[in-house]
Structure formats: C-alpha cells, structure tokens
Design a protein around this motif. Sequence first.
Motif, PDB file in Angstrom:
ATOM      1  N   LEU A 109       0.847  -0.434   4.325  1.00 35.13           N
ATOM      2  CA  LEU A 109      -0.408  -0.814   3.878  1.00 35.13           C
ATOM      3  C   LEU A 109      -0.799  -2.298   4.652  1.00 35.13           C
ATOM      4  O   LEU A 109      -2.060  -2.831   5.055  1.00 35.13           O
ATOM      5  N   ILE A 110       0.104  -3.252   4.814  1.00 36.19           N
ATOM      6  CA  ILE A 110      -0.289  -4.646   5.253  1.00 36.19           C
ATOM      7  C   ILE A 110      -0.194  -4.543   6.749  1.00 36.19           C
ATOM      8  O   ILE A 110      -1.280  -5.092   7.323  1.00 36.19           O
ATOM      9  N   ASN A 111       0.620  -4.174   7.495  1.00 37.52           N
ATOM     10  CA  ASN A 111       1.104  -4.273   8.845  1.00 37.52           C
ATOM     11  C   ASN A 111      -0.072  -3.260   9.561  1.00 37.52           C
ATOM     12  O   ASN A 111      -0.729  -3.500  10.350  1.00 37.52           O
ATOM     13  N   ASN A 112       0.112  -1.918   9.083  1.00 37.07           N
ATOM     14  CA  ASN A 112      -0.864  -0.876   9.830  1.00 37.07           C
ATOM     15  C   ASN A 112      -2.352  -0.640   9.634  1.00 37.07           C
ATOM     16  O   ASN A 112      -2.851  -0.427  10.337  1.00 37.07           O
ATOM     17  N   ARG A 113      -2.513  -0.921   8.336  1.00 29.78           N
ATOM     18  CA  ARG A 113      -3.954  -0.596   7.514  1.00 29.78           C
ATOM     19  C   ARG A 113      -4.523  -2.087   7.443  1.00 29.78           C
ATOM     20  O   ARG A 113      -5.952  -1.958   6.880  1.00 29.78           O
ATOM     21  N   ASN A 114      -3.781  -3.045   7.456  1.00 27.23           N
ATOM     22  CA  ASN A 114      -4.500  -4.432   7.157  1.00 27.23           C
ATOM     23  C   ASN A 114      -5.110  -4.511   5.719  1.00 27.23           C
ATOM     24  O   ASN A 114      -6.214  -5.151   5.545  1.00 27.23           O
ATOM     25  N   LEU A 115      -4.513  -3.912   4.727  1.00 23.98           N
ATOM     26  CA  LEU A 115      -4.736  -4.036   3.387  1.00 23.98           C
ATOM     27  C   LEU A 115      -4.082  -4.922   2.458  1.00 23.98           C
ATOM     28  O   LEU A 115      -2.943  -5.122   2.875  1.00 23.98           O
ATOM     29  N   GLN A 116      -4.727  -5.313   1.519  1.00 23.95           N
ATOM     30  CA  GLN A 116      -3.907  -6.320   0.496  1.00 23.95           C
ATOM     31  C   GLN A 116      -3.639  -5.559  -0.785  1.00 23.95           C
ATOM     32  O   GLN A 116      -4.364  -5.062  -1.695  1.00 23.95           O
ATOM     33  N   PRO A 117      -2.307  -5.012  -0.960  1.00 25.34           N
ATOM     34  CA  PRO A 117      -2.038  -4.064  -2.120  1.00 25.34           C
ATOM     35  C   PRO A 117      -1.833  -4.860  -3.450  1.00 25.34           C
ATOM     36  O   PRO A 117      -1.360  -5.907  -3.522  1.00 25.34           O
ATOM     37  N   ILE A 118      -2.152  -4.383  -4.428  1.00 29.74           N
ATOM     38  CA  ILE A 118      -2.218  -4.840  -5.846  1.00 29.74           C
ATOM     39  C   ILE A 118      -1.568  -3.722  -6.747  1.00 29.74           C
ATOM     40  O   ILE A 118      -1.916  -2.666  -6.687  1.00 29.74           O
ATOM     41  N   LEU A 119      -0.333  -4.048  -7.290  1.00 23.06           N
ATOM     42  CA  LEU A 119       0.595  -3.133  -7.828  1.00 23.06           C
ATOM     43  C   LEU A 119       0.175  -3.017  -9.172  1.00 23.06           C
ATOM     44  O   LEU A 119       0.264  -4.044  -9.824  1.00 23.06           O
ATOM     45  N   TYR A 120       0.099  -1.636  -9.870  1.00 28.22           N
ATOM     46  CA  TYR A 120       0.008  -1.256 -11.590  1.00 28.22           C
ATOM     47  C   TYR A 120       1.118  -0.709 -11.928  1.00 28.22           C
ATOM     48  O   TYR A 120       1.596   0.476 -11.416  1.00 28.22           O
ATOM     49  N   PHE A 121       1.637  -1.015 -12.945  1.00 30.90           N
ATOM     50  CA  PHE A 121       2.966  -0.619 -13.726  1.00 30.90           C
ATOM     51  C   PHE A 121       2.711  -0.167 -14.967  1.00 30.90           C
ATOM     52  O   PHE A 121       1.844  -0.668 -15.865  1.00 30.90           O
ATOM     53  N   GLY A 122       3.063   0.901 -15.380  1.00 33.52           N
ATOM     54  CA  GLY A 122       3.206   1.542 -16.830  1.00 33.52           C
ATOM     55  C   GLY A 122       4.043   0.564 -17.709  1.00 33.52           C
ATOM     56  O   GLY A 122       4.852   1.524 -18.340  1.00 33.52           O
TER      57      GLY A 122
END
Length: 290
Positions: A109-122
């Motif tokens: 996500l970060i290195n290859n796709r240059n995206l900023q992940p936001i994680l969601y948990f149950g």
Amino acid sequence: MFILDRKPVHVAMFSGGASSAYAAYTMVQKYGKENCILFFTNTLWEDEDNYRFMDEVAEYLGMEITERLDGRNPEEVFHDTRFLGNSRMAKCSEILKVRQTLLFIDDELINNRNLQPILYFGIGPHEQHRADRLKEFYEHNCIEPIETRFPMIESYVEEEKVRDIIENQWGIKLPRMYYYEYTEGEEKGQKIFTHANCGGRCVRGGFQHYKGLYLVWKDQYLKQEEMEERFRKELDKNVSILKKDGKPYTLKRYRTEILEHLDNVEVKEKYDVLKEQDNDNVIPCVCTFS
C-alpha cells in the motif's frame, strides 16, 4: 502525527467474524467500496463455514476479499520455529497474521501504490483496552504511523446488536461456531466458543475453550492432542498447549482425567479449579482483534 499527503485507502481487518464484518460495512457505507479494501490473513486452519460467511459478506458489500497468506498453517509454523504455541505465546498469530499485515501495509500500500492506509477493526465498546493496544501497535510498528479506527466503539454498538443486524437485516447466517451452546449444567445456555478463529483449534484457548471443543468437535480436539504429542516427542521436551499451576498439562491428560469423566462430581470439581486458571493463563491473541 499521521502522514496524510497520500490518497487514503480504508482497510477493514476482516477476520471472518461478525464484528469485523460490521466494521467493514460501516467503512464502505461512509467511504464507498472503490476506496476500501476487505483484508483477510488466512491461517489455513479456519472452519469451512467461516469462508462461506466471508464470501457472503463480500458479495453483500459488492467487494472482493484481498487475501494474503504465508502458505503455512499454525502447526507448520510451530514445526519451523521449534516452538509449540500455547496460551502465553503463539508465534502463529505473529507470523501468519501480523507479519502478513505489516507486509501488506508497508510494501504494497505505502511503497508500491503510494496510498495511505487507515485500518478498521471490529472491537466492541467493552474492549477499549484492546483498541488501545492496537492503536499503539500500528503507530510504532509500520514504516510510518498508521491510523486505526473502531466503528463499534465510536457508535457504541454492542456485538449482540451486530449479530442481529447481520442475520435479520443482511439475511446472512453467522458462522456456525457462533451457535453452539452448552446444553446442561451451570453453563447451560452459554456460548461454547468466544471467537470463530482457526476452526476451534486456537492454542490460546484455555481449559473451558478446549472442553467446548471436545464436546462439539471431538475430532478437532483429537487433532490438537495428536499434534501436541508429536511435538513432545520431536522436541523431547515436556511442552503443552495448556498450563496447570504454571506447568505443562497435556490435552491427552485433560481428556483422560477430566473430559471423559465430567459426570463424576469430584472430577467436575477438578474441572472448575482448572477453569479458574483461564483468567491467568489466557492472553488475548491478535487473531481476536481483527
């Protein structure tokens, strides 16, 4: 401080349980499926009905499941690390769950796709301490701090409500492990399994968990027992999944001394003593967070 100069991508930590399914639903409703990912780390020990549930939830959301796996199951990890997982330490979750998640976040996500992940948990409102631990972990163990969100805590929705929504509003039957209950004794009416991970074979389960596994899926219990006996022989050590008074207590001994004789009053009293140790022995696994 979180770095937000990249395009955000919202990632549901999809475990195959009701709470993570609901967290994914709230995420998709707010941000749109085109900006979201259903992320599943497969241990290869999951019950077949969990896969059915995940597929139906993904179809309901109109999304595909993004699956990552190490390729080994927990027993193979124990063999390769020469360490039998137990209620205090389980390298299976560290390697099969956490490591795969960090690789996905950092590399893909970060290195290859240059995206900023936001994680969601149950994580439910009664488990704020678990949310705090997750928040702390993902702020310090990725290549940069990662934001974590907990929709059930934010909206104060309890797990029972979530299960009702999934079954009665979505029309999706929960994984079968949710339905098993004790049918007699002081535990009558109580749920047998506290989570639906690893087909009941979770090494961080305690005495009550393994009693339930023996009653519901004796074959799965015996698989764990056989695995434990293989490791004891292979490592030539007194190792076990369960602990009694801080010392190894094998599943074979538990079965032959306790579980096969629960109709005996004295044996039942011994079981009650063992069950009391669960609070000291069992440390929640990362698998129950996702």
